[in-house]
Design an enzyme around this catalytic site. Structure first.
Site, PDB file in Angstrom:
ATOM      1  N   GLU A 441       4.141  -9.359  -6.201  1.00 37.62           N
ATOM      2  CA  GLU A 441       5.338  -9.242  -5.339  1.00 37.62           C
ATOM      3  C   GLU A 441       5.281  -7.989  -4.483  1.00 37.62           C
ATOM      4  O   GLU A 441       6.307  -7.357  -4.227  1.00 37.62           O
ATOM      5  CB  GLU A 441       6.601  -9.161  -6.201  1.00 37.62           C
ATOM      6  CG  GLU A 441       7.403 -10.413  -6.400  1.00 37.62           C
ATOM      7  CD  GLU A 441       7.111 -11.522  -5.446  1.00 37.62           C
ATOM      8  OE1 GLU A 441       7.280 -11.315  -4.240  1.00 37.62           O
ATOM      9  OE2 GLU A 441       6.743 -12.597  -5.887  1.00 37.62           O
TER      10      GLU A 441
HETATM   11  C1  LIG Z   1      -1.170 -12.668 -12.180  1.00 38.36           C
HETATM   12  C2  LIG Z   1      -0.909 -12.647 -10.719  1.00 38.36           C
HETATM   13  C3  LIG Z   1       0.025 -13.513 -10.175  1.00 38.36           C
HETATM   14  C4  LIG Z   1       0.259 -13.547  -8.802  1.00 38.36           C
HETATM   15  N1  LIG Z   1       1.123 -14.473  -8.260  1.00 38.36           N
HETATM   16  C5  LIG Z   1       1.150 -14.660  -6.917  1.00 38.36           C
HETATM   17  C6  LIG Z   1       1.868 -15.756  -6.340  1.00 38.36           C
HETATM   18  O1  LIG Z   1       2.526 -16.520  -7.027  1.00 38.36           O
HETATM   19  N2  LIG Z   1       1.776 -15.929  -4.998  1.00 38.36           N
HETATM   20  C7  LIG Z   1       1.072 -15.105  -4.194  1.00 38.36           C
HETATM   21  O2  LIG Z   1       1.022 -15.335  -2.999  1.00 38.36           O
HETATM   22  N3  LIG Z   1       0.394 -14.041  -4.707  1.00 38.36           N
HETATM   23  C8  LIG Z   1       0.420 -13.805  -6.045  1.00 38.36           C
HETATM   24  N4  LIG Z   1      -0.273 -12.744  -6.578  1.00 38.36           N
HETATM   25  C9  LIG Z   1      -0.954 -11.827  -5.690  1.00 38.36           C
HETATM   26  C10 LIG Z   1      -0.317 -10.468  -5.636  1.00 38.36           C
HETATM   27  O3  LIG Z   1       0.927 -10.522  -5.005  1.00 38.36           O
HETATM   28  C11 LIG Z   1      -1.319  -9.529  -4.969  1.00 38.36           C
HETATM   29  O4  LIG Z   1      -2.386  -9.342  -5.889  1.00 38.36           O
HETATM   30  C12 LIG Z   1      -0.711  -8.198  -4.588  1.00 38.36           C
HETATM   31  O5  LIG Z   1       0.256  -8.363  -3.583  1.00 38.36           O
HETATM   32  C13 LIG Z   1      -1.757  -7.187  -4.100  1.00 38.36           C
HETATM   33  O6  LIG Z   1      -2.658  -7.748  -3.209  1.00 38.36           O
HETATM   34  P1  LIG Z   1      -4.222  -7.573  -3.489  1.00 38.36           P
HETATM   35  O7  LIG Z   1      -4.485  -7.987  -4.886  1.00 38.36           O
HETATM   36  O8  LIG Z   1      -4.971  -8.265  -2.421  1.00 38.36           O
HETATM   37  O9  LIG Z   1      -4.467  -6.035  -3.388  1.00 38.36           O
HETATM   38  P2  LIG Z   1      -4.774  -5.200  -2.050  1.00 38.36           P
HETATM   39  O10 LIG Z   1      -3.841  -5.587  -0.980  1.00 38.36           O
HETATM   40  O11 LIG Z   1      -6.215  -5.280  -1.766  1.00 38.36           O
HETATM   41  O12 LIG Z   1      -4.424  -3.732  -2.516  1.00 38.36           O
HETATM   42  C14 LIG Z   1      -5.330  -2.905  -3.279  1.00 38.36           C
HETATM   43  C15 LIG Z   1      -4.711  -1.524  -3.472  1.00 38.36           C
HETATM   44  O13 LIG Z   1      -4.500  -0.898  -2.190  1.00 38.36           O
HETATM   45  C16 LIG Z   1      -3.148  -0.527  -2.025  1.00 38.36           C
HETATM   46  N5  LIG Z   1      -2.746  -0.780  -0.632  1.00 38.36           N
HETATM   47  C17 LIG Z   1      -3.072  -1.838   0.142  1.00 38.36           C
HETATM   48  N6  LIG Z   1      -2.502  -1.716   1.346  1.00 38.36           N
HETATM   49  C18 LIG Z   1      -1.799  -0.578   1.347  1.00 38.36           C
HETATM   50  C19 LIG Z   1      -0.983   0.102   2.304  1.00 38.36           C
HETATM   51  N7  LIG Z   1      -0.798  -0.394   3.504  1.00 38.36           N
HETATM   52  N8  LIG Z   1      -0.411   1.247   1.922  1.00 38.36           N
HETATM   53  C20 LIG Z   1      -0.581   1.764   0.711  1.00 38.36           C
HETATM   54  N9  LIG Z   1      -1.354   1.175  -0.232  1.00 38.36           N
HETATM   55  C21 LIG Z   1      -1.940   0.017   0.077  1.00 38.36           C
HETATM   56  C22 LIG Z   1      -2.350  -1.410  -2.990  1.00 38.36           C
HETATM   57  O14 LIG Z   1      -1.136  -0.809  -3.392  1.00 38.36           O
HETATM   58  C23 LIG Z   1      -3.341  -1.548  -4.141  1.00 38.36           C
HETATM   59  O15 LIG Z   1      -3.222  -0.449  -5.002  1.00 38.36           O
HETATM   60  C24 LIG Z   1      -0.462 -12.660  -7.955  1.00 38.36           C
HETATM   61  C25 LIG Z   1      -1.377 -11.757  -8.509  1.00 38.36           C
HETATM   62  C26 LIG Z   1      -1.621 -11.759  -9.855  1.00 38.36           C
HETATM   63  C27 LIG Z   1      -2.646 -10.811 -10.409  1.00 38.36           C
END
Ligand SMILES: Cc1cc2nc3c(=O)[nH]c(=O)nc-3n(C[C@H](O)[C@H](O)[C@H](O)COP(=O)(O)OP(=O)(O)OC[C@H]3O[C@@H](n4cnc5c(N)ncnc54)[C@H](O)[C@@H]3O)c2cc1C
Length: 601
Positions: A441
């Site tokens: 989220e």
């Molecule tokens: C168990 C699970 C359930 C999930 N359920 C859903 C779902 O139902 N639907 C859905 O669509 N997604 C879902 N997700 C996805 C989840 O919302 C994302 O994993 C999350 O939003 C982070 O995206 P990412 O994993 O690509 O990390 P990234 O975006 O690659 O981020 C990596 C790191 O960089 C930091 N970062 C990235 N951009 C910035 C910025 N601009 N400023 C500061 N810091 C930044 C982040 O805080 C993080 O620490 C789920 C994930 C998991 C693990």
């Protein structure tokens, strides 16, 4: 096996005494929520969660979800039957609009119930939880036809919902989405692409799954301005509402993850699946934000929920486990050792947990009331104020609530010593399940930036000024009362720390935006600390009123006053330390180049 009892006494105190829900009886939907009805819903809801959902929490964690060769997924044993009972009892309909089959009760009751569900079984709670999020988006942005087609069955939980944002190469930065939506002659769109990490993406608990999917139409801008939202049912829905053909969306795999094993986290492959535009083209992110805001509050509640269930089990363990002697001399000299409950370090962890969970519960329920008031309050001014406050505090409830919820769950595991690390005690599951709430989220880093980069500045800082004003008024009033004055004075200092941090951002972040990014996490925590302190002040006021009126439940209210004092003693000082960190800015944080991070052999 761990146990769970819904904390209904505390919930009733917050709703009936701190929020005084009955005083809103003239507003639509609130008239039905008399104290009797509220108490009955809370007590029955708590019983359902403890008796039906908690017993399948640990087994669900151990078994997980199973994907079959044809792409179908089965939830762990007992989940389907529990969801049947959930649906038959109408638990999912509590705060949904009557127009589509809901009971139209205040969100306060829905949120209270959601906490119990999530404490009892977080993985289970996500199936109806995501459905609620999808319902909010369709209610706000769906066409009348879409609402009539999908909402009644989703609200009754015959069908569930999902949200599909994430793709392998993009999570936070949704502007990079590649899923395509090609317009078709019949007005629908052909959706093609891969979504990953989709919670409750495929399962056997409901007859249909309604996916809300972000995708781009041909020629759309290559940024967040080019994202549209589509509704894509697993099974197409016929004119008469019956279930038709299978749509072109299948579960390619389920993720092997750290926790919430009972919830199917799916890779969903869309291959020309039929979808329909929700709201306007290229305005999909705004529509999805409606869903995400609802979901972010729900995730904040997950932080509370895991802290609460872990706390309950840690208290029981601390009273039972005997090691060492009290520092002040044996508490139970006839026994070989005292219960670990006597040790201040154990008590520190338990008191931290008690002060957090009760404060956070008050904040979540207060937040739910603001959601209701933002739609239903009598005047435009009150509606606007509620909307501003809940908008401002949503990232705090999500970000601070889950950071702290995880920390508390870990500390409760610590109370068990080595036994906390052993799966059969169940503490490890609470920690593992709590961890995800900091990530999905929108990660908590993103919540902090939403708070500091967007919400603080919105409308010239009107929301944060409104927050300072309401908290300041409560402090001023409490200072006039002998018992509450020491709490109010401590709060005044902490609020001053937040005001100073806000001012520092105003004076320094424009010239160097990295200063904002470097301090955002700390600011979110300062605001969380202050906000929970405010809730404690309000709880203390309600507790004192009950004591003055001559209650026969003195112990409960006196414990509230003592815990309020503990909160002010032990939580508020951190606001000052965090402010000092924030004010060091980003210079030392951002000074080193990439090469300095390389490990030298
Ligand atoms: C168990 C699970 C359930 C999930 N359920 C859903 C779902 O139902 N639907 C859905 O669509 N997604 C879902 N997700 C996805 C989840 O919302 C994302 O994993 C999350 O939003 C982070 O995206 P990412 O994993 O690509 O990390 P990234 O975006 O690659 O981020 C990596 C790191 O960089 C930091 N970062 C990235 N951009 C910035 C910025 N601009 N400023 C500061 N810091 C930044 C982040 O805080 C993080 O620490 C789920 C994930 C998991 C693990």
């Amino acid at each position: 096996m761990p146990s769970y009892t819904a904390p209904t006494r505390d919930t009733r105190f917050i709703i009936n005494e701190m929020l005084d829900l009955e005083s809103y009886a003239e507003l639509p939907g609130f008239e039905a929520a008399s104290a009797d009805v509220t108490d009955a819903v809370i007590n029955e809801g708590g019983k359902f969660c403890a008796e039906v959902l908690a017993p399948i929490n640990q087994s669900g964690d151990q078994e997980g979800c199973t994907r079959h060769e044809d792409g179908s997924v089965t939830a762990p044993k007992g989940f389907k039957e529990a969801f049947d009972q959930f649906r038959e009892a109408g638990w999912g309909t509590l705060s949904q609009p009557e127009e589509f089959g809901g009971q139209g009760m205040p969100h306060v009751l829905g949120f209270a119930f959601e906490e119990f569900v999530s404490s009892a079984n977080q993985a289970f709670g996500m199936y109806p939880g995501l459905t609620n999020g999808a319902v909010s988006a369709l209610l706000a942005k769906g066409s009348q036809e879409q609402k009539e087609k999908y909402l009644p069955k989703m609200i009754s939980n015959e069908w569930t919902g999902t949200m599909n944002l994430t793709e392998p190469h993009c999570g936070t930065d949704l502007g990079m989405i590649r899923t395509k939506a090609e317009p078709q002659a019949d007005g629908s769109y052909a959706i093609t692409g891969t979504k990953i990490f989709i919670s409750a993406g495929e399962h056997d608990m409901a007859d249909n799954i309604i996916h809300l999917v972000l995708a781009k139409t041909p020629g759309a801008p290559d940024s967040t301005k080019g994202i549209s939202l589509f509704v894509v049912p697993k099974f197409l829905v016929e004119e008469d509402g019956s279930i038709g053909e299978r749509n072109g969306v299948v579960c390619g795999s389920i993720e092997h993850k750290m926790g919430i094993h009972g919830n199917a986290t799916c890779v969903l492959n869309y291959d020309g699946a039929k979808g329909w535009l929700v709201g306007e083209e290229n305005k999909g992110l705004a529509a999805m934000f409606i869903m995400m805001n609802a979901a972010r509050l729900g995730v904040g509640i997950q932080g509370l929920s895991q802290a609460e269930v872990a706390y309950q089990n840690a208290v029981a363990y601390a009273l039972d486990r005997r090691q060492g002697r009290a520092l002040t001399g044996p508490a139970e000299p006839e026994q070989q050792a005292d219960p670990i409950f006597v040790h201040p370090d154990v008590r520190r962890m338990l008191m931290d947990a008690k002060a957090f969970t009760e404060g956070m519960r008050a904040l979540c329920l207060w937040g739910a009331l603001q959601v209701d008031l933002s739609h239903k309050a009598a005047t435009e001014e009150e509606r606007e104020q509620a909307d501003m406050l809940i908008g401002l505090l949503t990232p705090v409830i999500k970000g601070y609530g889950t950071d702290k919820g995880y920390e508390v769950a870990t500390n409760m595991q610590q109370v068990f010593g080595g036994h906390g690390y052993i799966e059969e005690w169940g503490m490890s599951q609470f920690v593992r399940d709590a961890r995800i709430a900091q990530i999905y989220e929108g990660t908590n880093g993103v919540q902090a930036m939403d708070l500091c980069g967007r919400k603080l500045a919105q409308k010239g800082g009107a929301a944060v000024q409104a927050f300072f004003k309401v908290v300041g008024e409560d402090i001023a009033e409490a200072k006039g009362d002998e018992t509450l004055a020491p709490l109010a004075e401590a709060m005044e200092k902490a609020l001053g720390q937040q005001q100073a941090a806000t001012m520092w951002f105003m004076q320094n972040a424009m010239q160097n935006p990295n200063h904002l990014g470097a301090g955002a996490h700390h600011y979110m925590h300062i605001m969380g600390i202050v906000t929970l302190g405010w809730m404690w002040l309000r709880m203390a006021k309600a507790a004192q009123a009950a004591l003055a009126a001559g209650t026969d439940d003195k112990a409960f209210y006196e414990a509230k006053l003592t815990t309020a004092r503990y909160y002010m003693d032990r939580y508020l000082p951190d606001a000052g330390a965090l402010r000092r960190k924030l004010e060091t800015g980003s210079d030392s944080m951002m000074a080193l180049g990439e090469e300095a991070f390389a490990t030298a052999a």
